[in-house]
Structures are given as structure tokens and as C-alpha cells.
Design a protein around this motif. Structure first.
Motif, mmCIF file in Angstrom:
data_model
loop_
_atom_site.group_PDB
_atom_site.id
_atom_site.type_symbol
_atom_site.label_atom_id
_atom_site.label_comp_id
_atom_site.label_asym_id
_atom_site.label_seq_id
_atom_site.Cartn_x
_atom_site.Cartn_y
_atom_site.Cartn_z
ATOM 1 N N ARG A 27 -11.398 6.463 17.995
ATOM 2 C CA ARG A 27 -12.590 5.672 17.669
ATOM 3 C C ARG A 27 -12.304 4.180 17.792
ATOM 4 O O ARG A 27 -13.161 3.405 18.225
ATOM 5 C CB ARG A 27 -13.065 6.018 16.255
ATOM 6 C CG ARG A 27 -14.361 5.327 15.883
ATOM 7 C CD ARG A 27 -14.839 5.735 14.519
ATOM 8 N NE ARG A 27 -14.126 4.949 13.510
ATOM 9 C CZ ARG A 27 -14.300 5.085 12.207
ATOM 10 N NH1 ARG A 27 -15.122 6.006 11.735
ATOM 11 N NH2 ARG A 27 -13.638 4.313 11.361
ATOM 12 N N ALA A 28 -11.080 3.789 17.445
ATOM 13 C CA ALA A 28 -10.681 2.381 17.546
ATOM 14 C C ALA A 28 -10.331 1.987 18.976
ATOM 15 O O ALA A 28 -10.100 0.810 19.255
ATOM 16 C CB ALA A 28 -9.493 2.113 16.628
ATOM 17 N N ALA A 63 -0.403 0.337 6.198
ATOM 18 C CA ALA A 63 -0.176 -0.162 7.556
ATOM 19 C C ALA A 63 -0.936 0.671 8.584
ATOM 20 O O ALA A 63 -1.493 0.129 9.542
ATOM 21 C CB ALA A 63 1.312 -0.178 7.880
ATOM 22 N N LEU A 64 -0.965 1.984 8.395
ATOM 23 C CA LEU A 64 -1.725 2.844 9.311
ATOM 24 C C LEU A 64 -3.211 2.503 9.245
ATOM 25 O O LEU A 64 -3.871 2.378 10.278
ATOM 26 C CB LEU A 64 -1.519 4.317 8.964
ATOM 27 C CG LEU A 64 -0.239 4.953 9.449
ATOM 28 C CD1 LEU A 64 -0.045 6.324 8.807
ATOM 29 C CD2 LEU A 64 -0.245 5.078 10.962
ATOM 30 N N ALA A 65 -3.728 2.357 8.035
ATOM 31 C CA ALA A 65 -5.152 2.037 7.882
ATOM 32 C C ALA A 65 -5.484 0.705 8.547
ATOM 33 O O ALA A 65 -6.470 0.601 9.285
ATOM 34 C CB ALA A 65 -5.517 2.011 6.399
ATOM 35 N N GLY A 69 -8.056 -0.117 11.623
ATOM 36 C CA GLY A 69 -9.260 -0.845 11.235
ATOM 37 C C GLY A 69 -10.105 -0.154 10.182
ATOM 38 O O GLY A 69 -11.329 -0.273 10.188
ATOM 39 N N VAL A 70 -9.440 0.587 9.283
ATOM 40 C CA VAL A 70 -10.154 1.294 8.222
ATOM 41 C C VAL A 70 -9.490 0.998 6.883
ATOM 42 O O VAL A 70 -8.404 0.429 6.825
ATOM 43 C CB VAL A 70 -10.175 2.824 8.471
ATOM 44 C CG1 VAL A 70 -10.896 3.149 9.766
ATOM 45 C CG2 VAL A 70 -8.772 3.417 8.473
ATOM 46 N N GLU A 74 -10.039 6.050 3.851
ATOM 47 C CA GLU A 74 -10.709 6.664 4.995
ATOM 48 C C GLU A 74 -9.784 7.568 5.800
ATOM 49 O O GLU A 74 -10.255 8.429 6.546
ATOM 50 C CB GLU A 74 -11.314 5.590 5.892
ATOM 51 C CG GLU A 74 -12.453 4.837 5.226
ATOM 52 C CD GLU A 74 -13.015 3.751 6.105
ATOM 53 O OE1 GLU A 74 -13.891 4.063 6.945
ATOM 54 O OE2 GLU A 74 -12.577 2.579 5.969
ATOM 55 N N LEU A 75 -8.477 7.394 5.649
ATOM 56 C CA LEU A 75 -7.532 8.269 6.342
ATOM 57 C C LEU A 75 -7.609 9.692 5.809
ATOM 58 O O LEU A 75 -7.161 10.634 6.460
ATOM 59 C CB LEU A 75 -6.094 7.750 6.191
ATOM 60 C CG LEU A 75 -5.805 6.397 6.841
ATOM 61 C CD1 LEU A 75 -4.392 5.961 6.473
ATOM 62 C CD2 LEU A 75 -5.966 6.477 8.347
ATOM 63 N N PHE A 76 -8.179 9.846 4.622
ATOM 64 C CA PHE A 76 -8.211 11.153 3.964
ATOM 65 C C PHE A 76 -9.601 11.768 3.908
ATOM 66 O O PHE A 76 -9.778 12.820 3.317
ATOM 67 C CB PHE A 76 -7.638 11.020 2.546
ATOM 68 C CG PHE A 76 -6.248 10.473 2.559
ATOM 69 C CD1 PHE A 76 -5.168 11.305 2.830
ATOM 70 C CD2 PHE A 76 -6.017 9.134 2.343
ATOM 71 C CE1 PHE A 76 -3.876 10.795 2.875
ATOM 72 C CE2 PHE A 76 -4.723 8.618 2.371
ATOM 73 C CZ PHE A 76 -3.662 9.464 2.639
#
Length: 82
Positions: A27-28, A63-65, A69-70, A74-76
């Protein structure tokens, strides 16, 4: 194992996290190389997280988020598709 996927005993939550990570990266508009670099990770390790070979420590979540760009939560979230 109660919380394992039938695919090789990989925990279901690890599979879901990897799929979510991949969906957010796409999406990014990022490649695995770009997402890994932005998160300060090795590309091969990042790819293995998406493939549910490895999981990440909680220390890597911010760092992943940011790289994707979230917000970290939101990763979960599972929004289906992706």
C-alpha cells in the motif's frame, strides 16, 4: 498446537502479522529493500518476517510502523485483502 496454522505449524498470529506487513508495504508502494532500510533492518530478515519464517521483537515495531507510514497499532489490525 492450538494457535498454529495447519501450514507447517507456524503460529497463526505470525502468519497474520506477515501478511499485514506485506499489505501495508505494498500500500505504501515500497519494495522489501526500501521498507527494510527505512526500518533499519536487513532486507533478508524483513522478507522472512513477511514470510512468517521469523517474528520481530516489540522493540522493532515503532521503526516498522514509521517505515510503512502507519501507527504501530495498525500493524496488528486485520482489514482483509492486501
Amino acid at each position: 498446537m492450538a494457535n498454529s496454522d495447519s501450514d507447517g505449524g507456524v503460529p497463526a498470529q505470525r502468519l497474520a502479522f506477515g501478511r499485514r506487513l506485506r499489505a501495508l508495504r505494498r500500500r505504501a508502494g515500497l519494495t522489501q529493500t526500501a521498507a527494510a532500510a527505512a526500518a533499519g533492518m536487513d532486507r533478508s530478515f524483513y522478507a522472512e518476517v513477511e514470510a512468517a519464517v521469523h517474528s520481530v521483537s516489540v522493540d522493532r515495531i515503532p521503526a516498522l510502523a514509521k517505515a510503512l507510514g502507519v501507527e504501530p497499532y495498525e500493524l496488528f489490525q486485520n482489514h482483509g485483502g492486501g
